[in-house]
Design an enzyme around this catalytic site. Structure first.
Site, short mmCIF file in Angstrom:
data_model
loop_
_atom_site.label_atom_id
_atom_site.label_comp_id
_atom_site.label_asym_id
_atom_site.label_seq_id
_atom_site.Cartn_x
_atom_site.Cartn_y
_atom_site.Cartn_z
N ARG A 36 -9.40 -0.94 9.90
CA ARG A 36 -8.06 -0.45 10.23
C ARG A 36 -7.48 -1.26 11.38
NH1 ARG A 36 -9.30 5.49 11.83
NH2 ARG A 36 -7.10 5.36 12.44
N ASN B 161 -9.69 -22.71 25.20
CA ASN B 161 -8.50 -22.39 24.42
C ASN B 161 -8.13 -20.92 24.51
OD1 ASN B 161 -7.53 -24.80 23.43
ND2 ASN B 161 -8.29 -24.54 21.36
N ASP C 159 -10.62 -30.86 17.05
CA ASP C 159 -10.52 -29.95 18.19
C ASP C 159 -11.75 -29.05 18.30
OD1 ASP C 159 -8.12 -31.06 18.82
OD2 ASP C 159 -6.88 -29.36 18.19
N GLY C 160 -12.35 -28.67 17.16
CA GLY C 160 -13.56 -27.86 17.22
C GLY C 160 -14.70 -28.57 17.90
N GLN D 34 -15.99 -20.45 18.81
CA GLN D 34 -17.31 -21.06 18.74
C GLN D 34 -18.41 -20.02 18.53
OE1 GLN D 34 -17.90 -24.77 19.43
NE2 GLN D 34 -15.84 -24.55 18.63
#
Length: 286
Positions: free
Chosen positions: A152, A141, A67-68, A241
């Site tokens: 924090r 996506n 998928d990347g 990405q």
């Protein structure tokens, strides 16, 4: 018929490269021209990495990888409405239409024109700092606000169509397309959306307030986001990405892109087949 030009995007993996070499030779024998992009670049930190855009006139693009790699191919194509096919190596991916052993059957089917395309929504993301546009990205996506390991909890203010929604005190916030609902958002507890559903998913990451739950808004919504207090070590990432640091001086505006991605759908395969396989759903059939 003039020779067809096929885009080929390949994962930096020896097995994928070996199959790509063989597929490229096979396509050339079929009279096609091949434009090949090796996905070797690691995720960067600039909002617009240097990447030569895909040439005009591609008949289709075939992605060999996970998928990347597929997301990298989508970025490479930009706004070109080129049909794209994913071929997954290993486990079945949500963006892959064919498995490794189906490469030649799938590509032959495409060359014969026996396929349809399904438009998948993308999101346009504008980042402004003191009204100055500092980044303009399109994601397939998701776009994610995430705090660093030692930072924090972030206080994130969200407006929808210029109306205040809420303040999220959380590790971060995900805005996802229906396609992206099966990616990071799913791991953060968001629902799965059928790609045809016209909506945008807002999913808090580990919210401090348990009543802050994932929310689906209509796809014509304009979502505005700011950090509500001074924060450090907060990143904004685009499809996992590329990314950029942000602080309380930045405003992020997210809305539907007018240009979708054209995914190739082969005969006899549906989104629910992929969903059932990937999530290992079972049960009896009636």
């Amino acid at each position: 018929m003039p020779p067809r030009t096929i885009g080929l995007v390949v994962k930096p993996d020896p097995n994928a490269r070996q199959h790509a070499d063989a597929l490229e030779a096979w396509l050339v024998e079929k009279g096609c021209q091949v434009v090949r992009l090796s996905h070797d670049a690691k995720p960067g930190t600039a909002p617009c990495p240097s990447l030569t855009p895909a040439p005009k006139g591609l008949f289709c693009t075939v992605v060999l990888g996970g998928d990347g790699t597929f997301l990298s191919a989508v970025r490479w194509l930009g706004d070109n409405q080129v049909p794209i096919l994913g071929v997954k190596f290993g486990e079945v991916g949500f963006l892959a239409e064919a498995a490794e052993e189906q490469i030649y059957t799938a590509v032959a089917t495409i060359l014969e024109g026996r396929f349809v395309t399904w438009p998948r929504m993308r999101l346009n993301v504008e980042v402004r700092q003191s009204e100055r546009l500092v980044a303009n990205e399109t994601v397939f996506n998701d776009v994610v606000i995430n705090k660093g390991a030692l930072a924090r909890l972030a206080l994130i203010t969200v407006h929808i169509n210029d109306r205040y929604l809420t303040d999220y005190r959380a590790d971060g916030l995900i805005l996802a397309t229906p396609t992206g609902s099966t990616a990071y958002s799913l791991a953060a507890g968001g629902p799965v959306m059928q790609p045809a559903v016209p909506g945008i998913l807002i999913t808090p990451i580990c919210p401090f307030t348990l009543t802050n739950r994932p929310l689906i808004v209509s796809d014509d919504s304009r979502i505005s986001i700011r950090l509500a207090e001074k924060s450090a070590d907060i990143m904004l990432t685009f499809d996992g990405q590329v990314g950029m640091p942000i602080d309380q001086s930045h405003t992020i505006v997210v809305q539907k892109s007018p240009v979708p991605v054209q995914l190739i759908a082969l005969p006899g395969r549906s989104f629910f087949d992929v969903l059932r396989t990937k999530l290992r759903w079972g049960g009896s059939r009636t």
